[in-house]
Design an enzyme around this catalytic site. Structure first.
Site, mmCIF file in Angstrom:
data_model
loop_
_atom_site.group_PDB
_atom_site.id
_atom_site.type_symbol
_atom_site.label_atom_id
_atom_site.label_comp_id
_atom_site.label_asym_id
_atom_site.label_seq_id
_atom_site.Cartn_x
_atom_site.Cartn_y
_atom_site.Cartn_z
ATOM 1 N N ASP A 3 0.820 -1.204 0.000
ATOM 2 C CA ASP A 3 0.000 0.000 0.000
ATOM 3 C C ASP A 3 0.864 1.270 0.000
ATOM 4 O O ASP A 3 2.011 1.248 -0.459
ATOM 5 C CB ASP A 3 -0.947 -0.017 1.209
ATOM 6 C CG ASP A 3 -2.316 0.565 0.882
ATOM 7 O OD1 ASP A 3 -2.376 1.743 0.512
ATOM 8 O OD2 ASP A 3 -3.317 -0.167 1.005
ATOM 9 N N HIS A 75 -4.233 6.185 2.832
ATOM 10 C CA HIS A 75 -4.818 4.975 2.255
ATOM 11 C C HIS A 75 -4.309 3.718 2.957
ATOM 12 O O HIS A 75 -5.087 2.866 3.415
ATOM 13 C CB HIS A 75 -4.494 4.928 0.759
ATOM 14 C CG HIS A 75 -5.199 3.869 -0.022
ATOM 15 N ND1 HIS A 75 -4.718 2.582 -0.134
ATOM 16 C CD2 HIS A 75 -6.342 3.909 -0.755
ATOM 17 C CE1 HIS A 75 -5.545 1.873 -0.894
ATOM 18 N NE2 HIS A 75 -6.530 2.655 -1.292
ATOM 19 N N SER A 398 -11.017 -0.544 -2.156
ATOM 20 C CA SER A 398 -9.828 -0.552 -1.282
ATOM 21 C C SER A 398 -10.216 -0.793 0.162
ATOM 22 O O SER A 398 -9.444 -1.365 0.937
ATOM 23 C CB SER A 398 -9.089 0.787 -1.376
ATOM 24 O OG SER A 398 -8.381 0.891 -2.578
#
Length: 620
Positions: A3, A75, A398
């Site tokens: 990630d 994220h 995601s």
């Protein structure tokens, strides 16, 4: 976690309650870098590495803004805490969704492999990160990203995940956010788990009218703004709420403006106009799922369903005494119907190989609360005020992927003997195709329609049922190579994926032992007969048991199963059956779907469900 990095100081990554002994097989490390020391790791976050040689090679003159495993986007922090974050009391998004935050597998250990950079992403960095995770000894790889419009032998995730699968490591991946069109999915890789996104049975905020009526709506305005007994105004001159000039000319101090539900004006445009016009408060009327699934709210306002609009407008027209109060920082759970397939979730068939039904399953993906970086804007008030938060509500596949990754981790811990294919099979065949009204899950990308398996796979994951699936569909690395051979890949292309000469093409076959079925037909053909051969393994506690096949036929197609009964004499015994789909051309030529359920007889509780899709081959 493959990630954008991690914010190690987040409360979600504290190691309270973690056992002191890190597994002896672990070979990872906490790589020192910019604003990241070895002491940032602990018994929860046991590894952190970063990979950017590809990005630097592609852009030799760039300066990496955060040259370490530290997250600058939020994220990776969000996905990591979703899959395995520790327990955190009182977490919320500005008072919304308040409670105890925890990951799906809160006692799992986490390792971050940063491959996403502000300066870009390179396939070589993703491949290097995944390969290192395999070498380091992870049990599950969770990757919430994908590469569009690439073949399997050009896809770094396909290549790295093949090596992971060989070593018993399940790779869980996101389907992508390019919906609602068909054939938009990425990570349609036969040896990975591909996860679609669904909504959650939760909403925020309410509207109270002066006549005593209360309407539950939706808002995420990031403050407990005082909108109490404001004048409620419905004025056709401004109710389109798309003209900043008209809105600005009206005195909206202590006023709640009702905005019309118009086809010609989106609520996002109305939100923008009311913000720029500095409107005091507003009511928006919409059931557009993209608003609730993805939008932020920067004006004191609430969105209500169109069915509630007439009584609100009628009351506003009753006279100048009409008032309204908007309650912020409220959370309501149990909303119906839920889940629904998210509007943005990418759909199958898989462009890289449409002969395997993708996505596999659906998991919560819309407005998921999880950890975030504290130095980036997460919400906005008006034009110029931006606010940070330690926990953010984000939407996307995601966010769905780490839910499935966490379930896979729990299954791996409980069933260490299961292969990645067996774990995926257990999740697919026990997934729930129904919502909380007991009706078929709906598709927010096509309102009023049920979600097909091309949208949600087998349905919403059901972790506890996946622990005891009854039967599993297993597959070996050679089975996947047989598929690649049948796809007429060259020896060099297959070698690019397998990176090993130990496989052969002696038995090429497009009929992978998969827990679902997809038949794509040529519309010019008058008839079609498609056969699938499947082998199931009895993993139930009952050694001796019998299963009976129950078929829901896709519309206009005939599905036969032979034999109709499978009898097992002992645990881990395998039985084989054949599914035949017959098609005669008709004028509709739409996507049609049904399912095959193996139901355990004699009082057994297992129902092993596989979705079936039949569709024209030009939808890819």
């Amino acid at each position: 976690m493959i990630d954008s990095g991690v914010w190690p100081e987040s409360e979600s990554f504290k190691d309270d309650g973690m056992t002191k002994s890190i597994p002896s097989k672990w070979r990872g490390t906490c790589e020192v870098g910019q604003d990241f020391n070895a002491s940032n790791c602990n018994l929860k976050l046991i590894g952190a590495r970063y990979f950017n040689k590809g990005v630097i090679a592609a852009n030799p003159n760039i300066t990496i803004t955060m040259n370490s495993a530290r997250d600058t986007r939020g994220h990776g922090t969000h996905t990591s805490s979703t899959v395995g974050g520790n327990y955190v009391d009182g977490a919320s998004f500005f008072g919304y969704a308040k409670g105890v935050a925890r990951g799906i597998a809160p006692r799992a250990r986490l390792a971050m492999y940063k491959v996403l950079w502000n300066e870009g992403r390179q396939a070589s960095d993703v491949l290097a990160g995944m390969d290192q995770a395999i070498t380091d000894g992870v049990d599950i790889i969770s990757i919430s990203m994908g590469f569009d419009n690439v073949t399997l032998y050009e896809d770094p995730i396909a290549i790295a995940s093949f090596a992971a699968m060989e070593k018993g490591i399940l790779v869980s991946s996101s389907a992508g956010n390019e919906g609602p069109g068909l054939g938009t999915l990425h990570n349609g890789i036969p040896w990975v788990l591909t996860v679609a996104a669904g909504t959650i049975d939760r909403t925020f905020g309410s509207l109270e009218l002066g006549n005593g009526i209360t309407v539950i709506g939706w808002t995420l305005f990031p403050a407990n703004a005082v909108v109490y007994d404001f004048s409620l105004v419905y004025n056709r001159t401004i109710s389109s709420c798309d003209s900043i000039q008209k809105l600005s000319q009206m005195d909206t101090y202590n006023v709640v403006v009702i905005c019309d539900n118009l086809k010609s004006v989106s609520v996002l445009d109305q939100l923008r106009a009311t913000r720029k016009a500095n409107v005091g408060a507003a009511i928006f009327i919409s059931e557009d799922p993209i608003l609730i699934e993805e939008a932020s709210v920067s004006v004191p306002s609430i969105v209500i369903n169109p069915k509630d609009a007439p009584k609100i407008i009628r009351y506003a027209k009753s006279g100048p005494q009409a008032t309204a109060t908007i309650k912020f920082q409220q959370t309501f759970v149990g909303t119906k119907p839920a889940p629904a397939a998210a509007i943005y979730t990418s759909r199958g068939p898989s462009p890289s190989y449409p002969g395997v039904l993708k996505p596999d399953v659906m998991a919560p993906g819309s407005k998921v609360l999880a950890a975030f970086i504290p130095n980036a804007p997460a919400a906005r008030i008006g034009e110029n005020v931006y606010l940070p938060t330690a926990y953010n509500l984000l939407s996307g596949t995601s966010m769905a992927c780490p839910h499935a990754s966490g379930v896979a981790a729990l299954l791996k811990a409980a069933r260490p003997e299961w292969s990645p294919a067996a774990i995926r099979s257990a999740m697919v065949t026990t997934a729930n195709p129904l919502d909380n009204t007991k009706g078929p899950i709906g598709d927010n990308g096509n309102l009023g329609q049920f979600a097909s398996p091309l949208v949600m796979g087998a349905g919403q994951i059901d972790p506890n049922k996946a622990l005891d699936p009854g039967l599993v569909y297993d597959a070996t690395p050679q089975d996947y190579v047989n598929l690649l051979c049948a796809m007429e890949y060259t020896h060099k292309q297959i070698l690019t994926i397998t990176r090993s000469k130990s496989y052969n093409c002696d038995k090429p076959s497009l009929d992978l032992n998969y827990p679902s079925f997809i038949a794509l037909y040529n519309k010019k053909a008058r008839t079609m007969v498609k056969k699938f051969r499947r082998t199931v393994t009895n993993v139930g506690d009952l050694g001796e048991t019998t299963y009976k096949a129950i078929v829901t036929h896709p519309r206009d197609f005939v599905v036969t199963v032979s034999p109709m009964r499978l009898t097992f004499g002992y645990k881990n015994e395998k039985q084989t059956y054949v599914v035949t789909i017959n098609y005669t051309r008709n004028k509709k030529e739409n996507v049609s779907f049904g399912d095959l359920i193996w139901v355990e007889e004699g009082g057994g509780a297992h129902r092993v469900r596989s979705p079936i899709v039949v569709a024209p081959n030009d939808i890819v």
